[in-house]
Scaffold this active site. Structure first.
Site: not given
Length: 301
Positions: A174, A224, A294
């Site tokens: 990520r 998320s 995130e």
């Protein structure tokens, strides 16, 4: 700021709005106003916008479809640039595709599957744009952008455009180079593989069905919220901590998937932020683990 707005409009860079509510441009449907809001017509419009921003020295921020960000209730100062329809081109060259940063990821996965090209099935259900997906190395179902990206065309604040290789993008979980440098991905080249259309379609549908059945798409969400603290999974930890359904104001931890926070209708950024802090504190106390977000928290506090 008025002079900047006049200059942007005179250069016809694209749509230029003042005090635009960012709640209209985020998937959470949350966020205060942007002082100046620009939707460039094309890459040249984006370059001219950045040139004026550099000359004035004002703050700036780029967004795509508004997923994976939490904009504060006070909004964003300076110029907010939305990469949208002006940068949504798509060119297919055999097993290689060149796609603009404003192209929706879900739409891309669907369009490409119909041409018998495999490699983007993992992206079914990812709510962002190509630019945002490259920026954060978006992924799901065991794959991510780093597995298919050949090059990213990046505009730097000084006006230079460079093609960066997969290696130069410094991808990890990520994460990409663009999170540490002020570069804007304007288009990307993906390397795919030729496959059976029906097989690709089935895999794509399976991934879409999984997301529909396990994630809360009936309410506004950003995707998320927390990174998985591997080998653990954020959603499982939050659920084990008894936080499923926990609510602050209009923000609630989803009862379907605990790594999602939903806007039940009138959530403020402050509600979501308070919920994020509560989750982090609870997990730290119960499991001595630090939960990293995130989602990116942006805007004036």
């Amino acid at each position: 700021m008025e002079q900047l707005v006049e200059s942007l409009r005179a250069l016809q860079v694209g749509e230029v709005r003042v005090n635009e509510s960012l709640a209209h441009h985020t998937t959470w449907k949350i966020g205060g106003p942007a002082d100046v809001f620009v939707i460039p017509n094309d890459i040249e419009g984006l370059k001219n916008t950045m040139k004026l921003i550099q000359e004035t020295g004002c703050k700036w921020r780029v967004i795509g479809r508004g997923s994976n960000i939490l904009v504060s209730d006070k909004g964003l100062r300076g110029v907010t640039i939305k990469l949208d329809k002006g940068l949504d081109h798509l060119e297919v060259n055999g097993e290689s595709i060149t796609v603009g940063a404003g192209f929706p990821v879900v739409k891309l996965a669907t369009v490409i599957s119909r041409q018998g090209l495999a490699g983007l099935e993992f992206a079914a259900g990812i709510p962002g744009s190509v630019g945002g997906a490259v920026f954060m190395n978006a992924g799901a179902h065991g794959s991510d952008i780093s597995q298919i990206l050949t090059k990213a065309h990046v505009l730097f604040p000084d006006g230079t455009l460079r093609w960066l290789t997969n290696e130069e993008m410094a991808f990890s979980y990520r994460t990409s180079l663009l999170q540490k440098n002020d570069g804007i991905c304007v288009e990307a080249i993906f390397s795919l593989t030729r496959g059976d259309k029906e097989d690709i379609k089935k895999k794509l549908q399976k991934n879409k069905d999984y997301r529909r059945d396990t994630q809360p798409w009936n309410h506004p969400t950003c995707g998320s919220v927390f990174r998985n603290p591997l080998p653990e999974y954020a959603g499982q930890l939050i659920e084990k901590a008894g936080l499923k359904g926990y609510q602050i104001g209009g923000a609630q931890i989803s009862t379907m998937h605990a790594n999602f926070i939903v806007n039940t209708g009138d959530a403020k950024a402050a509600d979501v932020l308070a919920l994020i802090h509560h989750v982090k504190d609870t997990i730290q106390k119960q499991y001595q683990m630090n939960m990293e977000t995130e989602v990116e928290l942006i805007g004036e506090r």
